[in-house]
Motif scaffolding. Sequence first.
Motif, PDB file in Angstrom:
ATOM      1  N   ARG A 204       2.300   7.330  -3.356  1.00 33.74           N
ATOM      2  CA  ARG A 204       2.709   6.681  -1.675  1.00 33.74           C
ATOM      3  C   ARG A 204       1.092   6.634  -1.648  1.00 33.74           C
ATOM      4  NH1 ARG A 204       3.665  13.230  -0.957  1.00 33.74           N
ATOM      5  NH2 ARG A 204       2.459  12.720   1.269  1.00 33.74           N
ATOM      6  N   PRO A 205       1.013   6.111   0.280  1.00 36.01           N
ATOM      7  CA  PRO A 205      -0.113   5.419   0.659  1.00 36.01           C
ATOM      8  C   PRO A 205      -1.171   6.055   0.253  1.00 36.01           C
ATOM      9  CG  PRO A 205       1.078   5.079   2.193  1.00 36.01           C
ATOM     10  CD  PRO A 205       2.064   5.987   1.220  1.00 36.01           C
ATOM     11  N   HIS A 206      -1.666   7.384  -0.543  1.00 37.35           N
ATOM     12  CA  HIS A 206      -2.951   7.966  -0.043  1.00 37.35           C
ATOM     13  C   HIS A 206      -3.205   8.223  -1.685  1.00 37.35           C
ATOM     14  CE1 HIS A 206      -1.183  11.670  -2.308  1.00 37.35           C
ATOM     15  NE2 HIS A 206      -0.243  11.580  -1.323  1.00 37.35           N
TER      16      HIS A 206
ATOM     17  N   ALA B 165      -3.750   8.008   5.947  1.00 32.64           N
ATOM     18  CA  ALA B 165      -2.944   8.061   4.278  1.00 32.64           C
ATOM     19  C   ALA B 165      -3.555   7.176   3.753  1.00 32.64           C
ATOM     20  CB  ALA B 165      -1.326   8.268   4.446  1.00 32.64           C
TER      21      ALA B 165
ATOM     22  N   LEU C  69     -11.940  17.077   0.249  1.00 33.17           N
ATOM     23  CA  LEU C  69     -11.509  16.967   1.163  1.00 33.17           C
ATOM     24  C   LEU C  69     -11.038  18.271   1.494  1.00 33.17           C
ATOM     25  CD1 LEU C  69      -8.787  13.631   1.263  1.00 33.17           C
ATOM     26  CD2 LEU C  69     -10.527  14.354   3.049  1.00 33.17           C
TER      27      LEU C  69
ATOM     28  N   ALA D  12     -14.055   8.548   5.523  1.00 35.55           N
ATOM     29  CA  ALA D  12     -13.228   8.199   4.597  1.00 35.55           C
ATOM     30  C   ALA D  12     -14.479   8.272   3.074  1.00 35.55           C
ATOM     31  CB  ALA D  12     -13.427   6.221   4.395  1.00 35.55           C
TER      32      ALA D  12
ATOM     33  N   ILE E  90      -6.360   5.881   3.363  1.00 35.00           N
ATOM     34  CA  ILE E  90      -8.133   6.689   2.873  1.00 35.00           C
ATOM     35  C   ILE E  90      -8.117   7.559   2.176  1.00 35.00           C
ATOM     36  CG2 ILE E  90      -9.484   4.866   4.892  1.00 35.00           C
ATOM     37  CD1 ILE E  90     -10.077   8.503   5.498  1.00 35.00           C
ATOM     38  N   GLY E  91      -6.738   7.681   1.317  1.00 41.31           N
ATOM     39  CA  GLY E  91      -7.027   8.387   0.267  1.00 41.31           C
ATOM     40  C   GLY E  91      -6.394  10.043   1.009  1.00 41.31           C
TER      41      GLY E  91
ATOM     42  N   LEU F  65     -15.851  10.830   2.369  1.00 42.06           N
ATOM     43  CA  LEU F  65     -15.390  12.346   1.669  1.00 42.06           C
ATOM     44  C   LEU F  65     -14.366  12.579   1.318  1.00 42.06           C
ATOM     45  CD1 LEU F  65     -15.907  14.575   4.602  1.00 42.06           C
ATOM     46  CD2 LEU F  65     -17.306  14.732   2.640  1.00 42.06           C
ATOM     47  N   SER F  66     -13.340  11.832   1.369  1.00 43.06           N
ATOM     48  CA  SER F  66     -12.196  11.318   0.057  1.00 43.06           C
ATOM     49  C   SER F  66     -12.245  10.686  -0.877  1.00 43.06           C
ATOM     50  CB  SER F  66     -11.493  10.631   1.325  1.00 43.06           C
ATOM     51  OG  SER F  66     -10.242  10.016   0.051  1.00 43.06           O
TER      52      SER F  66
ATOM     53  N   ASN G  42       0.624  -0.965  -0.137  1.00 48.47           N
ATOM     54  CA  ASN G  42       0.003  -0.381  -0.088  1.00 48.47           C
ATOM     55  C   ASN G  42       0.808   1.509  -0.119  1.00 48.47           C
ATOM     56  OD1 ASN G  42       0.394   0.719   2.285  1.00 48.47           O
ATOM     57  ND2 ASN G  42      -1.548   1.923   3.043  1.00 48.47           N
TER      58      ASN G  42
ATOM     59  N   TRP H   7      -4.083   4.137  -2.643  1.00 47.11           N
ATOM     60  CA  TRP H   7      -6.036   4.091  -1.983  1.00 47.11           C
ATOM     61  C   TRP H   7      -7.303   3.957  -2.762  1.00 47.11           C
ATOM     62  CZ3 TRP H   7      -9.525   7.366  -1.066  1.00 47.11           C
ATOM     63  CH2 TRP H   7     -11.133   6.562  -0.498  1.00 47.11           C
ATOM     64  N   ARG H   8      -6.686   5.324  -3.588  1.00 45.27           N
ATOM     65  CA  ARG H   8      -7.036   6.234  -4.830  1.00 45.27           C
ATOM     66  C   ARG H   8      -7.616   4.501  -5.830  1.00 45.27           C
ATOM     67  NH1 ARG H   8      -9.744   9.616  -3.328  1.00 45.27           N
ATOM     68  NH2 ARG H   8      -9.216  11.524  -2.255  1.00 45.27           N
TER      69      ARG H   8
ATOM     70  N   GLN I 109       3.332   2.579   1.536  1.00 45.38           N
ATOM     71  CA  GLN I 109       4.085   3.021   3.182  1.00 45.38           C
ATOM     72  C   GLN I 109       5.769   2.826   3.389  1.00 45.38           C
ATOM     73  OE1 GLN I 109       3.000   2.346   7.373  1.00 45.38           O
ATOM     74  NE2 GLN I 109       0.985   1.747   6.302  1.00 45.38           N
TER      75      GLN I 109
ATOM     76  N   ARG J 194      -7.677  -0.840   3.334  1.00 45.01           N
ATOM     77  CA  ARG J 194      -6.446  -1.787   4.287  1.00 45.01           C
ATOM     78  C   ARG J 194      -7.018  -1.270   6.054  1.00 45.01           C
ATOM     79  NH1 ARG J 194       0.212  -1.580   5.229  1.00 45.01           N
ATOM     80  NH2 ARG J 194      -0.349  -3.096   7.201  1.00 45.01           N
TER      81      ARG J 194
END
Lengths: 246, 596
Positions: free
Chosen positions: A71-73, B491, A110, A102, B493-494, A104-105, A50, A76-77, A52, A82
């Motif tokens: 990067r992790p974010h 991080a 955001l 979550a 969750i984006g 909202l993201s 993921n 996720w997209r 990190q 996780r």
Amino acid sequence: MSALEVRGLSKAYGGVQAVRDVSFSVDAGEVVALIGPNGAGKTTCFNLLNGQLRPDSGEIALAGRSVVGLRPHQVWRLGVGRTFQVTATFSSMTVRENVQVALLSHHRKLFSLGKPAGRFQVEEADALLARVGMQQQAARPCAVLAYGDLKRVELAVALANRPRLLLMDEPTAGMASDERQALMQLAAALARSERIAVLFTEHDMEVVFNFASRIIVLHGGEVIAAGAPDEVRANPRVREVYLGNA
Amino acid sequence: MSGSAVLLQFLNGLAGASSLFLVAAGLSLIFGVSRIVNFAHGSLYMLGMYLAVSLSGTLGFWLSVPLAAALVAAAGLVIETTLLRRIYKAPELLQLLATFALVLIIRDAALWAWGPEDRLGPRAPGLAGAVAIAGRQFPQYDLLLICLGPAVFIALYLLLSRTRWGTRVRAASQDREMAAALGVNERRLFTAVFALGALLAGFGGASAIPREPASLQIDLAVMSDAFVVVVVGGLGSIPGAFLAALLIGEVKAFCIGLGYSELTLAIEFIVMAVVLVFRPWGLLGRPLAETRGPGTLQPPLPAPSFLLLGGLAVLLAIVPVFAGPYTIVLLTDILVFALFAASLHLLMGPGGMPSFGHAAYFGLGAYTAGLLLLRAHLPMELSLALAPLAAALGALVFGWFCVQLSGVYLAMLTLAFAQIAWSVAFQWDRLTGGSNGLIGVWPAPWLSSKQAYYYLTLVLCLGAVALLWRLIDSPFGYALRAGRDSPLRAAAIGIDVRAQQWAAFGIAGLFAGVAGALYAFSKGSISPETLSVPRSVDGLVMVLLGGVQTLSGPLWGAALFTWLEDSLSRGVEYWRAAIGAVILVLVIAFPRGIFK
């Protein structure tokens, strides 16, 4: 094309080779267990997947798209949810707010300065909580939840952006036995109905053999066996690692 | 610049680097074992200078230096045993605040003992002359200083690597619990390390008196230099501190040598920025482990009582009918600082970022408003409207670097930036009026009465606070809080935590700029005090006093603090020290968090 495809993944910390030349794949709808003794490299593997950690070498592809260096974010997209070995939730917020953040993201809000976050996607958040059986506790602060309940909140949060791959690091640690079965049943059902690829690590062998359709065994950072539960159970190398004899 | 001039500036830089290294090494050592960033380290340096100047009158220079250093070490001993020992388990922010209270107390003590004038030290007997190097004159004493840095470095290296005591220090730096479990006597070790750090700072100050006079401003100047050095070198690394001290010392020397002394701090800032971009933990530093955990337990953020606040707003609106001009001016100040505190709260509360330099944006707003009015001849209303944008821009520039870090690193960096902003305002005479500041910053005629200006302030400050609260309640505010609660989960969750924090910096800077611009027009003048580090700490105290975990707390804190400061500064001569003492008493009485 597999949901997750890992080829020749390696990572060293100083002189310690935590993960060495690991390759495997997980298909959509499949529930795969990543097992191994303590220090085998399971969590390192997850952290590489993921974003990190950055691998020293190797390739990680989600539905054919490389994610190495993201990067992790960003990972996720691309549809990777996780849960963590030690649960990580937002302790100053309620259960529902955790899921709302979550969402909202997911909806790319955001940086919105508009209406209060608490009024955003309430129904969608409650529906997610209902799926993990937490709707009754939606208004409770996360800080006061029992550990097993936190694990379920994490699952609801991880599902918020309709992941293609769900990474669950020891999802049932700290739960009672019947809770464990229920949580994994839920994850397995989700995998089937939503075509989510699920990769989980677990120390409880009962859970592993009940729910995994395939098992990958790590030892000393390397894959020493992979296959259907019965094959892995019969594998002499696995027996040696776990039981200490051949 | 000729070859010989370059050589001389290079040597000058080496001499300056030695003093810097002594302070930074002590700071690093103390942080290594106790995890406390001693904000008062520059004050100990200053104390060393004053003591050496005084003692040299009767004992002569050579005896005064070691004696002053020993006295500062003794002061360190007292500070550690009476104060720090009680707060090792307190939250980081309170520890930083307590050591800052020491800065206030030591500065006022020095003011009481030695007066406000700079005190010139003697020349070093026997080394008072100059030697010819490459055909130019170079002070003999500076050659000694050049050797002092490496000598202390080697001595520290030997102490830490070759003695049993040094092994204990290194063990405690790496794993405090384990060292304690293995029988290292923590208490004595902490005390000894703090005294050693104080000794180094005192020695650094005392040995610098032939080069520069002792002054009351030197404490924060040295401290921010030392912060820059440890941030560049890597916190906790003595070799890193040595390397960075050389780098920063040379940069300073060449800036001054080339006649750009105003640019010194800007160049220092750029050096630090470049290092941080490529090595966020400094040249030889390692990241702090705890920054990537699953998160800390954070209490919820309750909504304020709007009924109470609405009633208060009405009350504030009718006050001028029966209150005298004095009360109106005080209330204007309170409103301005309430907005200042509320903007800082966005960073400290939902943002989880302890900023020790928020006054930089307050001051940027004030100065920009004044400069637009006086130099660009813009109307007052337009100046007031544009000034916050400059503050926001400044906050975005500084904030970009700050959000790369967290915890004490972030606190140190914010403070260093604020000190840089202060120095620019203080040194850039032609633009900012230097230490005199700007005068004639008056509002437009329709706002010239105290009443009219009070109403303007009331409307703008209440409106701004309402906007800030709405923002904290918005999706942006929740995402910011999510990053504070658990960076790991955020991080996953984006959420790009740094991007949220960076935006928060800009917004907090914008609102601080509004407060600063309002302040400037309410006083009619602006001095460098407006953006000094003590002003930043005032903001911190306001927020902590009212409660960082509430929305309305900072407003009450600002009201109480502003009123207290107003009363104290008229009745008590050493009121800064009094405020410092109040902070210390509160921190010691409630070491687990004062104002919950």
